[in-house]
Design an enzyme around this catalytic site. Structure first.
Site, PDB file in Angstrom:
ATOM      1  N   LEU A 257       0.555  18.383 -16.142  1.00  0.00           N
ATOM      2  CA  LEU A 257       1.580  17.340 -16.182  1.00  0.00           C
ATOM      3  C   LEU A 257       1.427  16.556 -14.890  1.00  0.00           C
ATOM      4  O   LEU A 257       1.096  17.127 -13.839  1.00  0.00           O
ATOM      5  CB  LEU A 257       2.987  17.968 -16.240  1.00  0.00           C
ATOM      6  CG  LEU A 257       3.363  18.705 -17.531  1.00  0.00           C
ATOM      7  CD1 LEU A 257       4.739  19.351 -17.408  1.00  0.00           C
ATOM      8  CD2 LEU A 257       3.331  17.751 -18.728  1.00  0.00           C
ATOM      9  N   ASP A 258       1.687  15.246 -14.960  1.00  0.00           N
ATOM     10  CA  ASP A 258       1.578  14.419 -13.757  1.00  0.00           C
ATOM     11  C   ASP A 258       2.574  14.892 -12.698  1.00  0.00           C
ATOM     12  O   ASP A 258       3.570  15.543 -13.018  1.00  0.00           O
ATOM     13  CB  ASP A 258       1.894  12.956 -14.095  1.00  0.00           C
ATOM     14  CG  ASP A 258       0.869  12.368 -15.059  1.00  0.00           C
ATOM     15  OD1 ASP A 258      -0.255  12.878 -15.116  1.00  0.00           O
ATOM     16  OD2 ASP A 258       1.231  11.388 -15.742  1.00  0.00           O
ATOM     17  N   LYS A 259       2.318  14.469 -11.478  1.00  0.00           N
ATOM     18  CA  LYS A 259       3.199  14.869 -10.374  1.00  0.00           C
ATOM     19  C   LYS A 259       4.652  14.474 -10.658  1.00  0.00           C
ATOM     20  O   LYS A 259       5.590  15.209 -10.348  1.00  0.00           O
ATOM     21  CB  LYS A 259       2.690  14.209  -9.086  1.00  0.00           C
ATOM     22  CG  LYS A 259       3.370  14.707  -7.843  1.00  0.00           C
ATOM     23  CD  LYS A 259       2.747  14.081  -6.609  1.00  0.00           C
ATOM     24  CE  LYS A 259       3.591  14.388  -5.395  1.00  0.00           C
ATOM     25  NZ  LYS A 259       3.277  13.501  -4.266  1.00  0.00           N
TER      26      LYS A 259
END
Ligand code: URA
Length: 240
Positions: A105-107
């Protein structure tokens, strides 16, 4: 499972470091089938032998499965020199089990992230061929119109020319705060954000709610985790 060395048996359970375990064994703190064993190289049968450490049984589990409610601001990696990673949120005894996140998952994305040491399990969940869906909830800057539903259904063209697999889109609210739910089969880099870009909307917030049939446990606050239940492991194709 074949027979394995006693020190590996104990290390695999994440109880202590290898050197600590060696010293426990040498001190006579470990029994196998009621006999004290002082040789760390003794082979034990993971299915049949009863291993006690300091009088307490150690049950051998080959694989472990957790769900984490990933908070924003933490990167999906196993280690990083500067930034906090999702594994930093887990205690040492779990990290010792060589766990890794299933996909990324993106930051700035939060929500359901599975963590395991079962490579096949991870592979099967991520392979688009296996058709395991991922459900996301997104807050958008603008309502891209109902045409977006059809466009997602047909497969939108991303910025690099790639045609995304068909995805199911629905809007929970189209005025004020625009909230959408989208179910996708694949997990390309920034997939959901790029899909919305393709229909003229920017994702302001993104949260993963479900993978396959398993929902994020809403009692987990961001940063909290728990073991998957037996039922959840089976639903996702893990080994119990
Ligand atoms: N799609 C994205 O754009 N970002 C994520 O973190 C997950 C899916």
């Amino acid at each position: 499972m074949p027979k394995i060395r006693l020190d590996k048996f104990l290390k695999d359970q994440g109880i202590a470091s290898r050197s600590e375990l060696k010293s426990f064994i040498k001190k006579g703190m470990v029994q196998v089938n009621n006999e004290t064993v002082k040789d760390p190289g003794t082979h034990v049968d993971t299915d049949k032998d009863i291993v006690l450490l300091d009088g307490r049984p150690v049950v051998y589990k080959e694989f472990v499965y957790y769900m984490l409610n990933k908070p924003k601001g933490v990167i999906t990696a196993t280690e990083d020199k500067r930034l906090e990673t999702v594994l930093d949120l887990l205690p040492e005894n779990i990290r010792r089990r060589d766990v890794f996140p299933v996909g990324r998952l993106d930051k700035d994305t939060e929500g359901l992230l599975l963590i395991t040491n079962d490579g096949n399990f991870a592979h099967n969940l991520l392979s688009p061929k296996k058709h395991v869906t991922k459900l996301y909830e997104a807050v958008l800057d603008v309502y891209p119109g109902n045409e977006a539903v059809k466009a997602f259904e047909e497969g939108v063209i991303l910025d690099d020319g790639y045609k995304a697999m068909p995805a199911k889109l629905e809007f929970l609210s189209t005025e004020g705060k625009v909230v959408a739910r989208v179910e996708v089969f694949e997990g390309k880099f920034h997939q959901v954000k790029r899909m919305f870009k393709a229909v003229g909307a920017t994702v302001l917030e993104l949260k993963r709610l479900r993978m396959g049939e398993v929902w994020l446990d809403e009692t987990l606050k961001p940063g909290e985790f728990r073991e998957l239940t037996r039922e959840e492991i089976l639903l996702l194709g893990g080994k119990v």
